[in-house]
Design a protein around this motif. Structure first.
Motif, PDB file in Angstrom:
ATOM      1  N   CYS A  89       0.868  -8.288  29.348  1.00 10.88           N
ATOM      2  CA  CYS A  89      -0.150  -7.335  28.922  1.00 10.88           C
ATOM      3  C   CYS A  89      -0.710  -6.593  30.126  1.00 10.88           C
ATOM      4  O   CYS A  89      -0.781  -7.145  31.229  1.00 10.88           O
ATOM      5  N   VAL A  90      -1.132  -5.363  29.881  1.00  9.18           N
ATOM      6  CA  VAL A  90      -1.715  -4.525  30.936  1.00  9.18           C
ATOM      7  C   VAL A  90      -3.161  -4.245  30.566  1.00  9.18           C
ATOM      8  O   VAL A  90      -3.448  -3.749  29.474  1.00  9.18           O
ATOM      9  N   GLY A  91      -4.080  -4.570  31.472  1.00 14.46           N
ATOM     10  CA  GLY A  91      -5.495  -4.356  31.214  1.00 14.46           C
ATOM     11  C   GLY A  91      -6.000  -3.050  31.799  1.00 14.46           C
ATOM     12  O   GLY A  91      -5.467  -2.548  32.796  1.00 14.46           O
ATOM     13  N   LEU A  92      -7.019  -2.490  31.168  1.00 16.93           N
ATOM     14  CA  LEU A  92      -7.687  -1.277  31.668  1.00 16.93           C
ATOM     15  C   LEU A  92      -6.697  -0.173  32.008  1.00 16.93           C
ATOM     16  O   LEU A  92      -6.739   0.406  33.100  1.00 16.93           O
ATOM     17  N   ASN A  93      -5.824   0.144  31.047  1.00 15.09           N
ATOM     18  CA  ASN A  93      -4.781   1.127  31.339  1.00 15.09           C
ATOM     19  C   ASN A  93      -5.016   2.482  30.678  1.00 15.09           C
ATOM     20  O   ASN A  93      -4.131   3.330  30.685  1.00 15.09           O
ATOM     21  N   TYR A  94      -6.201   2.689  30.105  1.00 10.26           N
ATOM     22  CA  TYR A  94      -6.559   4.007  29.576  1.00 10.26           C
ATOM     23  C   TYR A  94      -7.830   4.477  30.283  1.00 10.26           C
ATOM     24  O   TYR A  94      -8.779   3.707  30.441  1.00 10.26           O
ATOM     25  N   ARG A  95      -7.819   5.734  30.682  1.00  8.55           N
ATOM     26  CA  ARG A  95      -8.949   6.256  31.464  1.00  8.55           C
ATOM     27  C   ARG A  95     -10.268   6.150  30.709  1.00  8.55           C
ATOM     28  O   ARG A  95     -11.278   5.683  31.247  1.00  8.55           O
ATOM     29  N   LYS A  96     -10.251   6.580  29.438  1.00  8.35           N
ATOM     30  CA  LYS A  96     -11.506   6.592  28.686  1.00  8.35           C
ATOM     31  C   LYS A  96     -11.969   5.179  28.346  1.00  8.35           C
ATOM     32  O   LYS A  96     -13.166   4.936  28.183  1.00  8.35           O
ATOM     33  N   HIS A  97     -11.040   4.241  28.234  1.00  5.35           N
ATOM     34  CA  HIS A  97     -11.429   2.851  28.011  1.00  5.35           C
ATOM     35  C   HIS A  97     -12.080   2.276  29.262  1.00  5.35           C
ATOM     36  O   HIS A  97     -13.082   1.550  29.179  1.00  5.35           O
ATOM     37  N   ALA A  98     -11.504   2.588  30.426  1.00  9.08           N
ATOM     38  CA  ALA A  98     -12.148   2.152  31.673  1.00  9.08           C
ATOM     39  C   ALA A  98     -13.536   2.766  31.795  1.00  9.08           C
ATOM     40  O   ALA A  98     -14.499   2.102  32.208  1.00  9.08           O
ATOM     41  N   GLN A 208       4.772   8.705  25.907  1.00  2.00           N
ATOM     42  CA  GLN A 208       3.468   9.120  26.444  1.00  2.00           C
ATOM     43  C   GLN A 208       2.831  10.238  25.617  1.00  2.00           C
ATOM     44  O   GLN A 208       1.862  10.849  26.047  1.00  2.00           O
ATOM     45  N   GLN A 209       3.352  10.447  24.414  1.00  2.00           N
ATOM     46  CA  GLN A 209       2.787  11.461  23.525  1.00  2.00           C
ATOM     47  C   GLN A 209       2.699  10.915  22.104  1.00  2.00           C
ATOM     48  O   GLN A 209       3.214  11.492  21.161  1.00  2.00           O
ATOM     49  N   ASP A 228      -3.270   9.292  27.632  1.00  2.00           N
ATOM     50  CA  ASP A 228      -4.432   8.897  28.434  1.00  2.00           C
ATOM     51  C   ASP A 228      -4.163   7.661  29.290  1.00  2.00           C
ATOM     52  O   ASP A 228      -5.046   7.199  30.018  1.00  2.00           O
ATOM     53  N   MET A 229      -2.956   7.122  29.226  1.00  2.00           N
ATOM     54  CA  MET A 229      -2.635   5.951  30.053  1.00  2.00           C
ATOM     55  C   MET A 229      -2.766   6.271  31.535  1.00  2.00           C
ATOM     56  O   MET A 229      -2.406   7.370  31.987  1.00  2.00           O
ATOM     57  N   ILE A 230      -3.264   5.318  32.282  1.00  2.00           N
ATOM     58  CA  ILE A 230      -3.318   5.439  33.744  1.00  2.00           C
ATOM     59  C   ILE A 230      -1.931   5.216  34.322  1.00  2.00           C
ATOM     60  O   ILE A 230      -1.470   5.978  35.175  1.00  2.00           O
ATOM     61  N   LEU A 253       2.636  -5.245  26.333  1.00  2.00           N
ATOM     62  CA  LEU A 253       1.529  -4.532  25.704  1.00  2.00           C
ATOM     63  C   LEU A 253       0.891  -3.649  26.760  1.00  2.00           C
ATOM     64  O   LEU A 253       0.474  -4.127  27.811  1.00  2.00           O
ATOM     65  N   THR A 254       0.809  -2.354  26.474  1.00  4.00           N
ATOM     66  CA  THR A 254       0.543  -1.371  27.520  1.00  4.00           C
ATOM     67  C   THR A 254      -0.923  -0.962  27.664  1.00  4.00           C
ATOM     68  O   THR A 254      -1.229  -0.016  28.377  1.00  4.00           O
ATOM     69  N   GLY A 255      -1.836  -1.695  27.006  1.00  2.85           N
ATOM     70  CA  GLY A 255      -3.253  -1.377  27.157  1.00  2.85           C
ATOM     71  C   GLY A 255      -3.811  -0.681  25.920  1.00  2.85           C
ATOM     72  O   GLY A 255      -3.074  -0.213  25.053  1.00  2.85           O
ATOM     73  N   THR A 256      -5.141  -0.618  25.863  1.00  2.00           N
ATOM     74  CA  THR A 256      -5.810  -0.038  24.699  1.00  2.00           C
ATOM     75  C   THR A 256      -6.707   1.117  25.101  1.00  2.00           C
ATOM     76  O   THR A 256      -7.252   1.126  26.218  1.00  2.00           O
ATOM     77  N   PRO A 257      -6.886   2.096  24.215  1.00  2.00           N
ATOM     78  CA  PRO A 257      -7.772   3.223  24.514  1.00  2.00           C
ATOM     79  C   PRO A 257      -9.229   2.881  24.215  1.00  2.00           C
ATOM     80  O   PRO A 257      -9.580   1.756  23.848  1.00  2.00           O
ATOM     81  N   GLU A 258     -10.076   3.889  24.348  1.00  2.00           N
ATOM     82  CA  GLU A 258     -11.511   3.721  24.108  1.00  2.00           C
ATOM     83  C   GLU A 258     -11.796   3.447  22.641  1.00  2.00           C
ATOM     84  O   GLU A 258     -10.969   3.703  21.771  1.00  2.00           O
TER      85      GLU A 258
END
Length: 293
Positions: A89-98, A208-209, A228-230, A253-258
């Motif tokens: 799993c990848v944590g904090l991988n969306y800008r708006k989620h961070a 990525q789209q 929005d992925m980092i 698992l590539t991370g979650t958005p906001e």
């Protein structure tokens, strides 16, 4: 193809979705007494290119001969990959989620793992654990690896992908943040609903789209896009493969958005409870629904 891992009388069958109907390929092969093609999801994942292409040709033939089909609502879905060697799993991988969690953007992917005990399928019930008061949802794009990948380049990374799936990285926030290690809050039983389909990469030209959403009891909580992925999918695969070998069937698992509950002001956080229904959806991949009991 849109492949499914079907649960039939305690056994795993390989299914394929065509026009919102499911064909039980395992049953069709048994009726024809064929033994040369995969009859389970793990068999398909581990098959060589020739066998996978032969399977696709067979599915094309099946779709024309109109074997017995059933509606999605009439089958029991298991997790799309029932026995991965690794779930990364990848944590904090969306800008708006961070941003919503007041976290700096990571300089390298933050990796953690789940185990196979977390896997469950679309339309299954999940028991709310009594050890958490802060159960959260996370829609995530799941990558399923199709070839052994070690020290791969970014340009080549997506060549090692078999397909993609919709996943929900369920998280017990109070357990997750109890220590600097996130593992405890991520690995409770059935904390990784994934499915209903493994969609082969030829149907997802650009991972990525993809629009992705979460609804809780019909109300939208997350609404974003994988753009929005980092760190992109190919960057993640390259990075992981520099450190350890990825095997066919491994899930990333590539991370979650906001939009997660934890990202809301403390007085407005609505964590999951018994009676809630959560649906996570990703464009081209489908929706995975979980009922909490």
């Amino acid at each position: 193809m849109k492949l499914a891992n079907l649960e039939v009388n305690g056994n795993s069958h390989l299914g394929v979705c065509i026009n919102d109907s499911i064909i039980d390929v395992t049953k069709a092969l048994a009726n024809e007494q064929r033994t040369d093609l995969p009859t389970s999801m793990m068999d398909y994942i581990n098959a060589d290119d020739h066998t996978q292409h032969a399977f696709q040709d067979y599915v094309t033939t099946l779709s024309k001969t109109n074997p017995a089909k059933v509606a999605e609502s009439e089958v029991t879905f298991g997790p799309v990959v029932p026995h991965p060697e690794k779930i990364i799993c990848v944590g904090l991988n969306y800008r708006k989620h961070a941003d919503e969690t007041n976290s700096p953007y990571p300089e390298v992917p933050i990796l953690f793992n789940k185990f196979n005990n977390t896997l469950t399928g679309h339309n299954h019930n999940v028991v709310v654990p009594n050890v958490t008061k802060e159960l959260d949802y996370e829609v995530e794009l799941a990558i399923v690896i199709g070839q052994t990948a070690s020290q791969v380049s970014e340009d080549e990374a997506l060549n090692y992908v078999l397909g993609y799936a919709t996943a929900n990285d369920l998280s017990a926030r109070d357990l997750q943040l109890r220590t600097p290690q996130w593992l405890l809050g991520k690995t409770l039983d059935d904390f990784n609903p994934i499915g209903p389909y493994l969609v082969t990469k030829d149907e997802v030209p650009d991972p990525q789209q993809l629009a992705l959403t979460t609804t809780v009891n019909g109300k939208t909580r997350q609404d974003s896009n994988t753009s929005d992925m980092i760190f992109t999918c190919k960057e993640i695969i390259r990075y992981i493969s520099q450190h350890f070998t990825l095997k066919p069937g491994d899930i990333i698992l590539t991370g979650t958005p906001e939009g997660v509950a934890m990202g809301m002001p403390e007085t407005e956080r609505e964590y999951l409870k018994s009676g809630d229904t959560v649906t996570v959806s990703i464009e081209k991949l489908g929706s995975c629904t979980t009922r909490f009991i």
